[in-house]
Design a protein around this motif. Structure first.
Motif, mmCIF file in Angstrom:
data_model
loop_
_atom_site.group_PDB
_atom_site.id
_atom_site.type_symbol
_atom_site.label_atom_id
_atom_site.label_comp_id
_atom_site.label_asym_id
_atom_site.label_seq_id
_atom_site.Cartn_x
_atom_site.Cartn_y
_atom_site.Cartn_z
ATOM 1 N N ARG A 43 36.917 41.009 12.432
ATOM 2 C CA ARG A 43 38.119 41.245 13.224
ATOM 3 C C ARG A 43 38.928 42.448 12.746
ATOM 4 N NH1 ARG A 43 41.020 35.597 12.917
ATOM 5 N NH2 ARG A 43 39.739 35.471 11.061
ATOM 6 N N ARG A 71 34.097 34.557 17.778
ATOM 7 C CA ARG A 71 34.374 33.425 18.680
ATOM 8 C C ARG A 71 34.346 33.852 20.145
ATOM 9 N NH1 ARG A 71 39.682 31.627 15.282
ATOM 10 N NH2 ARG A 71 39.746 33.881 15.029
ATOM 11 N N ALA A 98 32.503 33.710 8.587
ATOM 12 C CA ALA A 98 32.856 32.302 8.350
ATOM 13 C C ALA A 98 34.337 32.196 8.034
ATOM 14 C CB ALA A 98 32.036 31.753 7.178
ATOM 15 N N ASN A 100 37.163 29.347 6.176
ATOM 16 C CA ASN A 100 37.223 28.083 5.440
ATOM 17 C C ASN A 100 38.512 27.967 4.659
ATOM 18 O OD1 ASN A 100 36.400 25.606 4.594
ATOM 19 N ND2 ASN A 100 34.752 26.312 3.279
ATOM 20 N N PHE A 101 38.858 26.749 4.328
ATOM 21 C CA PHE A 101 39.994 26.438 3.453
ATOM 22 C C PHE A 101 39.789 25.009 2.990
ATOM 23 C CE2 PHE A 101 41.130 26.196 7.988
ATOM 24 C CZ PHE A 101 41.284 24.826 8.132
ATOM 25 N N CYS A 103 41.092 21.308 2.736
ATOM 26 C CA CYS A 103 42.099 20.479 3.414
ATOM 27 C C CYS A 103 41.649 19.027 3.460
ATOM 28 C CB CYS A 103 42.324 21.004 4.834
ATOM 29 S SG CYS A 103 43.696 20.182 5.663
ATOM 30 N N SER A 109 44.281 19.520 11.027
ATOM 31 C CA SER A 109 44.670 19.441 12.444
ATOM 32 C C SER A 109 43.435 19.661 13.318
ATOM 33 C CB SER A 109 45.738 20.496 12.762
ATOM 34 O OG SER A 109 45.167 21.780 12.798
ATOM 35 N N LYS A 111 43.179 21.694 15.623
ATOM 36 C CA LYS A 111 42.952 23.138 15.776
ATOM 37 C C LYS A 111 42.273 23.725 14.530
ATOM 38 C CE LYS A 111 45.138 27.463 16.946
ATOM 39 N NZ LYS A 111 46.386 28.195 16.694
ATOM 40 N N THR A 115 38.865 25.601 14.822
ATOM 41 C CA THR A 115 38.810 27.017 14.438
ATOM 42 C C THR A 115 37.595 27.312 13.569
ATOM 43 O OG1 THR A 115 41.204 27.250 14.579
ATOM 44 C CG2 THR A 115 40.061 28.855 13.223
ATOM 45 N N VAL A 116 37.361 26.465 12.576
ATOM 46 C CA VAL A 116 36.223 26.711 11.674
ATOM 47 C C VAL A 116 34.893 26.480 12.403
ATOM 48 C CG1 VAL A 116 35.098 25.929 9.547
ATOM 49 C CG2 VAL A 116 37.561 26.310 9.589
ATOM 50 N N ILE A 119 34.396 29.673 14.497
ATOM 51 C CA ILE A 119 34.014 30.895 13.765
ATOM 52 C C ILE A 119 32.574 30.748 13.259
ATOM 53 C CG2 ILE A 119 34.462 32.355 11.751
ATOM 54 C CD1 ILE A 119 37.422 31.530 11.952
ATOM 55 N N LEU A 152 27.505 22.362 1.313
ATOM 56 C CA LEU A 152 28.603 21.385 1.393
ATOM 57 C C LEU A 152 28.191 20.058 2.006
ATOM 58 C CD1 LEU A 152 31.133 23.831 3.062
ATOM 59 C CD2 LEU A 152 31.143 23.112 0.661
ATOM 60 N N LYS A 167 28.530 24.086 9.064
ATOM 61 C CA LYS A 167 27.314 24.583 8.407
ATOM 62 C C LYS A 167 26.106 23.695 8.768
ATOM 63 C CE LYS A 167 29.186 28.087 6.147
ATOM 64 N NZ LYS A 167 28.943 29.482 6.553
ATOM 65 N N GLY A 201 35.651 33.503 -0.282
ATOM 66 C CA GLY A 201 35.308 32.080 -0.207
ATOM 67 C C GLY A 201 35.578 31.389 -1.528
ATOM 68 N N ARG A 204 39.235 30.963 -2.206
ATOM 69 C CA ARG A 204 39.842 29.924 -1.372
ATOM 70 C C ARG A 204 39.420 28.519 -1.784
ATOM 71 N NH1 ARG A 204 41.107 31.192 4.290
ATOM 72 N NH2 ARG A 204 41.368 33.429 4.441
HETATM 73 C C1 HXC Z 1 44.956 23.337 6.611
HETATM 74 C C2 HXC Z 1 44.749 25.213 7.919
HETATM 75 C C3 HXC Z 1 44.675 26.040 6.758
HETATM 76 C C4 HXC Z 1 44.757 25.393 5.478
HETATM 77 C C5 HXC Z 1 44.517 27.291 8.515
HETATM 78 N N1 HXC Z 1 44.635 26.046 8.967
HETATM 79 N N2 HXC Z 1 44.521 27.330 7.180
HETATM 80 N N3 HXC Z 1 44.878 23.879 7.833
HETATM 81 N N4 HXC Z 1 44.882 24.048 5.452
HETATM 82 N N5 HXC Z 1 44.706 26.095 4.351
HETATM 83 C C6 HXC Z 1 44.743 25.615 10.348
HETATM 84 C C7 HXC Z 1 46.026 26.169 10.932
HETATM 85 O O1 HXC Z 1 47.116 25.382 10.532
HETATM 86 C C8 HXC Z 1 45.754 26.112 12.430
HETATM 87 O O2 HXC Z 1 45.955 24.829 12.978
HETATM 88 C C9 HXC Z 1 44.262 26.378 12.493
HETATM 89 O O3 HXC Z 1 43.717 26.145 11.171
HETATM 90 C C10 HXC Z 1 43.967 27.820 12.863
HETATM 91 O O4 HXC Z 1 44.634 28.656 11.928
HETATM 92 P P1 HXC Z 1 44.964 30.176 12.270
HETATM 93 O O5 HXC Z 1 45.540 30.802 11.045
HETATM 94 O O6 HXC Z 1 45.752 30.249 13.533
HETATM 95 O O7 HXC Z 1 43.515 30.733 12.616
HETATM 96 P P2 HXC Z 1 42.922 32.160 12.441
HETATM 97 O O8 HXC Z 1 43.972 33.224 12.337
HETATM 98 O O9 HXC Z 1 41.903 32.317 13.478
HETATM 99 O O10 HXC Z 1 42.251 32.100 10.998
HETATM 100 C C11 HXC Z 1 41.064 31.395 10.774
HETATM 101 C C12 HXC Z 1 41.052 30.770 9.379
HETATM 102 C C13 HXC Z 1 41.426 31.836 8.343
HETATM 103 C C14 HXC Z 1 39.672 30.189 9.107
HETATM 104 C C15 HXC Z 1 42.068 29.665 9.358
HETATM 105 O O11 HXC Z 1 41.502 31.234 7.072
HETATM 106 C C16 HXC Z 1 40.454 32.967 8.336
HETATM 107 O O12 HXC Z 1 40.546 33.862 9.170
HETATM 108 N N6 HXC Z 1 39.520 32.998 7.430
HETATM 109 C C17 HXC Z 1 38.469 34.039 7.398
HETATM 110 C C18 HXC Z 1 38.058 34.336 6.030
HETATM 111 C C19 HXC Z 1 37.565 33.152 5.274
HETATM 112 O O13 HXC Z 1 38.008 32.024 5.459
HETATM 113 N N7 HXC Z 1 36.634 33.396 4.372
HETATM 114 C C20 HXC Z 1 36.115 32.358 3.523
HETATM 115 C C21 HXC Z 1 34.853 31.867 4.042
HETATM 116 S S1 HXC Z 1 34.087 30.918 2.790
HETATM 117 P P3 HXC Z 1 47.389 24.313 13.586
HETATM 118 O O14 HXC Z 1 47.082 22.972 14.149
HETATM 119 O O15 HXC Z 1 48.326 24.272 12.406
HETATM 120 O O16 HXC Z 1 47.791 25.322 14.618
HETATM 121 C C22 HXC Z 1 32.949 30.025 3.462
HETATM 122 C C23 HXC Z 1 32.063 29.388 2.468
HETATM 123 C C24 HXC Z 1 31.644 28.021 2.867
HETATM 124 O O17 HXC Z 1 32.846 29.889 4.609
HETATM 125 C C25 HXC Z 1 30.843 27.354 1.804
HETATM 126 C C26 HXC Z 1 31.179 27.674 0.402
HETATM 127 C C27 HXC Z 1 30.505 26.896 -0.666
#
Ligand code: HXC
Length: 282
Positions: A43, A71, A98, A100-101, A103, A109, A111, A115-116, A119, A152, A167, A201, A204
């Protein structure tokens, strides 16, 4: 350092989602160091432009940055068209984008879950279909798809229901796509990385630096496990006694792209130092 011939991917083009950062940037570096050109997609254009410059300077190969949200199928199709316009063909697709976070399940939630899933799983579907329709299905040589997964969902670990579900869907798609597109000479493979140092990753998901988001039960389990630092984790849970590096994943990818892997498809290779064999997750 590489034991592979440095021109073994000469003339090949790889389309890499998530290629601007972390593991997938490392994959690009390995592929480009062996002769491939790449198109990196995510993005954030400024991040992509910086990464493309760095990768090209390090390897002498071309890297085209293209902004798209995995997406959004229309934006991905247009990214694939842009890559085809520049390079004329695409031979390798790496589905690495990808999100992730950590939670707790009861706090996640709808959403956040969606979202995950969108993506990781929908993004893998969107990119695979776009590259298949616009490139692989039109090329006699077909192509290779590599889906970046995780471990995972092998044991159902805590705080990762969203990512584990996504996954698992990706691992299923690796098999379905391999069966359906095999006759078109498309091989589909997965790589499930373990903990890879220095990636977004890891920052986080590392339980020591993310104690706040882990919740009480998790912290109790962490205490019970007697692990007090990342080093304790390494010796307790990673048989090979080190964190992974992006190149570990890159070299697995490189093998999958070569003619020597021509009879391998539908499989997911775990590249994790043996961690998934031992770790119960906190
Ligand atoms: C709980 C969360 C959260 C958190 C986001 N959300 N972060 N919920 N704990 N820490 C919720 C939000 O509250 C929202 O729901 C919904 O997710 C969407 O969040 P947005 O910020 O609006 O989405 P967006 O801007 O599209 O961002 C997507 C994202 C973000 C996944 C949330 O973190 C992102 O862009 N990440 C990309 C980079 C990334 O994550 N890289 C790591 C990948 S590691 P509500 O209901 O509140 O509106 C990986 C490895 C896997 O994948 C395996 C490893 C071993």
């Amino acid at each position: 350092m590489s034991s592979f011939r440095l021109d073994c991917l000469r003339g090949k083009v790889a389309f890499v989602t998530g290629g601007g950062t972390g593991i997938c940037k490392g994959i690009c570096k390995v592929l480009m160091s062996h002769g491939a050109d790449t198109c990196i997609v995510s993005r954030k254009m400024p991040v992509l432009e910086e990464a493309a410059k760095e990768l090209s300077q390090a390897t002498g190969r071309q890297c085209l940055p293209v902004s798209a949200d995995v997406r959004d199928d229309a934006s991905l199709e247009s990214a694939v068209q842009t890559a085809l316009k520049k390079f004329g063909h695409i031979d390798i697709l790496v589905n690495g984008a990808a999100g992730n976070f950590l939670c707790p399940l009861e706090k996640l939630s709808a959403k956040g879950f969606k979202t995950v899933m969108e993506i990781d799983a929908q993004g893998t579907f969107n990119a695979s279909q776009a590259v298949y329709k616009l490139a692989f299905s039109k090329q006699r040589e077909g192509g290779v798809i590599i889906n970046i997964s995780a471990t995972l969902h092998y044991n159902g670990c805590l705080l990762q229901t969203h990512a584990g579900a996504a996954k698992a869907a990706i691992d299923a798609m690796t098999k379905h796509m391999a069966v359906e597109w095999g006759p078109a000479n498309v091989r589909v493979l997965g790589i499930a990385p373990g903990p890879i140092a220095g990636t977004e990753g890891m920052s986080r998901l590392d339980p020591f630096t993310n104690a706040d988001s882990m919740g009480d039960r998790t912290q109790k389990r962490q205490t019970r496990s007697n692990a007090h630092s990342p080093n304790d984790l390494l010796s307790m849970y990673i048989p090979l006694q080190r964190m992974g590096v992006p190149a570990d994943i890159g070299f697995a990818c490189l093998f999958f792209c070569l003619p020597e892997a021509a009879y391998v498809t539908g499989q997911t290779l775990v590249v994790d130092g043996g961690q998934a064999l031992t770790v119960p997750n906190f």
